[in-house]
Each structure stands twice: as structure tokens, then as C-alpha cells.
Design a protein around this motif. Structure first.
Motif: not given
Length: 484
Positions: A40-60
Motif C-alpha cells: 500500500x505504501x509503495x503502490x506495488x503488487x504482491x509479486x513485487x513485494x514478495x521479493x523482499x523475502x525471496x531476495x533475502x533467501x536468494x542472497x543467502x
């Protein structure tokens, strides 16, 4: 093999490493409760927001295998303070959240710091404590590995409701500052610096392999398997991992010594942990969605309802650690998976759009009662079979596969959940949204229950390292370097 290294403050070193890893692993799931707020704050879709978790796991997953090499180039002190410092920088970037890109960058930087700390923690714990004390120490470490991602939704739910989601990172930053100050005084160097040749081919293949695998698994939650966004990175990842494995097995000084998997109890323990993490991360993303979307609890209340399950883990982990040497890994994992199965069956029997809150709480407590008895014994039994010179490689292998398990659990459970929702909506066109969501969650728990059955079967093959035929040094001896 079992001789430990004397340090000035082993307990303080353990505390610093465990708390640093706890904050990092807490970050894996901390934003699950906040995704709707961030969208809601950044006006983004769920698919984009999910990268906050996925990106974290990806880097690890990309960084952890490389850390096995870093532990041979840098001192324990350098890696710990460096990992905490990088984590602090990431937390500050994410807390400032000037825009979504900065927030995502902060998450990635924080993941780099966590990726340095995790393998160092496991390797150092094995070095500075004698084998008779490892049960208790590994019990506490098991608490960190299981409690941190499970507690993420609970703590973040309370923080979001009372303050706002950026405070998740402000609190993390404060802890990092304190840990850096203590680490500067208390961390001793215990790693053996050999400075092996840096093999760029291994780093490239590892990055493409684990990166491609996790990217494909994460994208599968939104795209069909036939989509090039899924199968192309998956295929590239699999090919790269095969080439990576071939190269490691033919190098004189491999980046990660995959010969650790020649030790059967290490392989079995690592696989058991993989299944356990998969279950933890799956339930960690499904239950907050269920409690908020189908039962209409607030973020804070949804988090609090998951707290008793986490409390079971908190209380039981040290007890399991203390009893480990007497009871053994086999009994703990068998009994543990019986409870894991019972918890999942309870979820399957009770999940609906009008389930009583206490039923969710009880099922989650049963589930974590079992998981607590599985995770630490599996990890300790796995590492105990390795000779000391392979601790770093074993640690890197376990932690890498844990991140793959986390990504797989998150992606597959969301995929099965979405499929379940679609099927239910087609069968019952007039169903309300809470009923559809609850049906999707229940569908996903069939997958989690299936994973639990596999774990239960594997638990019967667990033995003490002393009961297993010794692996000869020749079987794990490196060969001459190969050229790709």
C-alpha cells in the motif's frame, strides 16, 4: 577429531554469534506480516513485494557456500565483525526506506551480513566446545535456527500494530551496534587460515546454480511451470550445480568439500534439517495469511496466537540439548516427527473459515513440539560424524541447503495454496473469500503433511556416528585439480 580449541570467553562468543544469527534469520520472515502495508505504501503488487523475502533467501543461498572459502581467507574476528557491520548497514538502509528500491537494497545487504555469520556460527561452536557439551550448545543453536524465522511474524505483528513496520529494522540496527561493540572485545580467532586459491569458476557456478534454483522456485508461485521465467533459470541452476559438484570433486582445494556427503549420518541429518526448515518456512508464511485473511485477526493478534508454539520451542530446545547425549538423535527424531505429523493432521482436521483460535494455537504447539525434537539432534548428529577439518565445509553445506529449503517451502506452499484456492472457487462459485482462502491453506497443508511423512520414514535410519562404518581418509582425499 573431537579436541576443542581453548578461547577466553566461549560462552560470550557463542552468545554473540547466536544473537547475530538470530536477528538475521528473524529477518527472513519478519516482513511477512508487513507485506500488505508495504504494498500500500509503495503502490506495488504482491509479486513485487514478495521479493523482499525471496531476495533475502536468494542472497543467502548464493553467499553461504562462498563463505566456506572466506573462512579460510579471513580470521574469525574479521568475519564476525564484518558480518555484523554489513548487517547493520543493511538494516539502516531498510529502516530509512526512501523508496522500494532502497528498501530492497537494504534487505539484500542485510542478507550478505547474515550469510557471513551463519556458517561461522556453526563451525565455531563445533571448535570451541568439547563434544560432551555440544548437546546443550547445539540445542541453543537449534533454538536460534527454528525460533528466529518462526518468531518473525509474531514479533513483527506486534511492532507493526504498535509502531510501524520500519521499526523492525530500527530495533535490529540497535542490536547490531551493541553486538559489534561486544564482539570487538570478546571474539577470538579460531579458524585456520590457509588462503587457498580462489577458483572463479566455482564461485560463478555456485552463484548461477543456487541463484537459478531459488529464483525459479520463487517465480513458480506466480508463473506456470511452462513459463520460461520458471524452467529456464531452473534448468540453468541444475546444470550449473552439476558442473559445480563435478568441479569440487576433482579439485585439490575445493571451494566447498562435497565429500562431506560421503558421511552417511551427515547426509541424513542435513536432509532431515532440510525438511524441517521447509516445514517451518511453509507454515511461517501460510498461518499469518490464514489468521488475517480467513479468521480476520489483526496483525498483532495473529502474531500473538503463534507465540505459544514459539514458546514451546524456546522452553524445549535447551532440554532436548541437555538430554541429547542420553537419549540420542534416533529417538528424538522419531518421536519428533510423530508430533510433527500429529500437528499437521490437526491442521487438516480443523482448518476452515470459522475455526476456533484455540485449535490453531494447539495445532501449532504440537507441530513445534515435534520440530524442536527434530532439528537440533539432526544437526548435531550430522556434524559429529565429520572430522574437524571438514566442519567449515559441513557448516556451509547445511546452511546453504537450509536457505534452499526456505525458498522451496515458501514458493511451493504458495503455489499449492493458490492452486487449492482456484480449485475450490471453481467447485463452489458462490463461496465467500474467507472460505476460498481457508480451502487454499488446507490444500497446502496436504503438501506439508506429505513432507512430514518423508521425514518420519527417514528418522528410522538415524544412527550414532560411532555405530556407522568409518569413512576412510582415502574416500575423502582430494585429487589433482581439474580444468573446466
Amino acid at each position: 577429531m573431537n579436541k576443542h580449541i581453548e578461547v577466553k570467553s566461549p560462552k560470550m562468543m557463542a552468545f554473540i554469534l547466536m544473537l547475530g544469527a538470530f536477528i538475521g534469520l528473524f529477518g527472513e520472515t519478519a516482513l511477512n506480516m508487513a507485506l500488505s502495508n508495504i504494498m500500500e505504501q509503495f503502490s506495488i503488487a504482491a509479486a513485487t513485494a514478495q521479493w523482499l523475502t525471496t531476495g533475502y533467501l536468494l542472497v543467502l543461498a548464493i553467499l553461504v557456500p562462498i563463505s566456506a572459502l572466506l573462512m579460510k581467507w579471513f580470521t574469525t574476528r574479521q568475519l564476525v565483525i564484518g558480518g555484523l557491520g554489513i548487517s547493520l548497514a543493511g538494516a539502516l538502509l531498510a529502516a530509512l526506506n526512501v523508496n522500494f528500491a532502497v528498501l530492497l537494497l537494504g534487505r539484500v545487504v542485510q542478507a550478505v551480513g547474515t550469510g557471513l555469520l551463519l556458517p561461522v556460527m556453526l563451525s565455531v561452536m563445533m571448535l570451541i566446545f568439547p563434544i560432551q557439551k555440544r548437546g546443550v550448545v547445539m540445542g541453543l543453536m537449534g533454538l536460534v535456527i527454528t525460533l528466529a524465522p518462526a518468531l518473525g511474524p509474531t514479533l513483527s505483528g506486534v511492532i507493526i500494530s504498535t509502531l510501524s513496520w520500519p521499526y523492525i529494522f530500527w530495533f535490529s540496527a540497535i542490536f547490531y551496534v551493541l553486538l559489534i561493540a561486544v564482539a570487538a572485545a570478546k571474539i577470538d580467532n579460531v579458524s585456520e587460515i590457509t588462503k587457498p586459491k580462489i577458483d572463479l569458476s566455482s564461485i560463478l557456478l555456485s552463484t548461477i546454480g543456487f541463484g537459478g534454483l531459488i529464483f525459479a522456485l520463487s517465480t513458480m508461485a506466480e508463473e506456470a511451470f511452462s513459463s520460461p521465467k520458471v524452467w529456464a533459470p531452473l534448468l540453468a541452476g541444475i546444470i550449473a550445480l552439476i558442473l559445480f559438484g563435478v568441479r569440487q570433486n576433482t579439485m585439490a582445494q575445493p571451494m566447498v568439500n562435497l565429500r562431506v556427503f560421503k558421511y552417511p549420518m551427515f547426509t541424513l541429518g542435513t536432509l532431515t534439517m532440510f525438511l524441517g526448515i521447509l516445514i517451518i518456512l511453509s507454515t511461517g508464511i501460510l498461518l499469518p495469511m490464514y489468521l488475517k485473511g480467513a479468521l480476520f485477526f489483526s496483525a498483532a493478534m495473529a502474531g500473538l496466537l503463534l507465540l505459544p508454539g514459539n514458546a514451546v520451542n524456546f522452553v524445549l530446545s535447551p532440554i532436548v540439548g541437555a538430554l541429547f547425549d542420553k537419549v540420542g538423535a534416533r529417538r528424538f527424531t522419531i518421536i519428533g516427527f510423530i508430533f510433527v505429523l500429529a500437528g499437521n493432521i490437526t491442521f487438516l482436521a480443523t482448518i476452515s473459515s470459522h475455526t476456533a483460535a484455540w485449535q490453531v494455537v494447539v495445532a501449532f504447539m504440537i507441530l513445534f513440539f515435534g520440530l524442536t525434537m527434530v532439528m537440533m539432534p539432526a544437526q548435531t548428529n550430522a556434524m559429529n560424524q565429520l572430522p574437524r577439518e571438514l566442519y567449515g565445509d559441513g557448516s556451509a553445506a547445511i546452511n546453504t541447503l537450509n536457505q534452499v529449503a526456505g525458498a522451496a517451502g515458501t514458493a511451493i506452499s504458495i503455489t499449492v495454496f493458490t492452486s487449492g484456492q482456484s480449485s475450490y472457487a471453481m467447485d463452489f462459485p458462490g463461496a465467500a473469500q474467507p472460505e476460498i482462502l481457508a480451502a487454499g491453506i488446507k490444500h497446502a497443508f496436504y503438501f506439508i503433511t506429505g513432507i512430514s511423512v518423508v521425514g518420519f520414514v527417514l528418522s528410522f535410519f538415524v544412527k550414532k556416528p560411532g555405530e556407522v562404518k568409518e569413512v576412510s581418509p582415502a574416500a575423502v582425499k582430494t585429487t589433482e585439480p581439474a580444468r573446466l
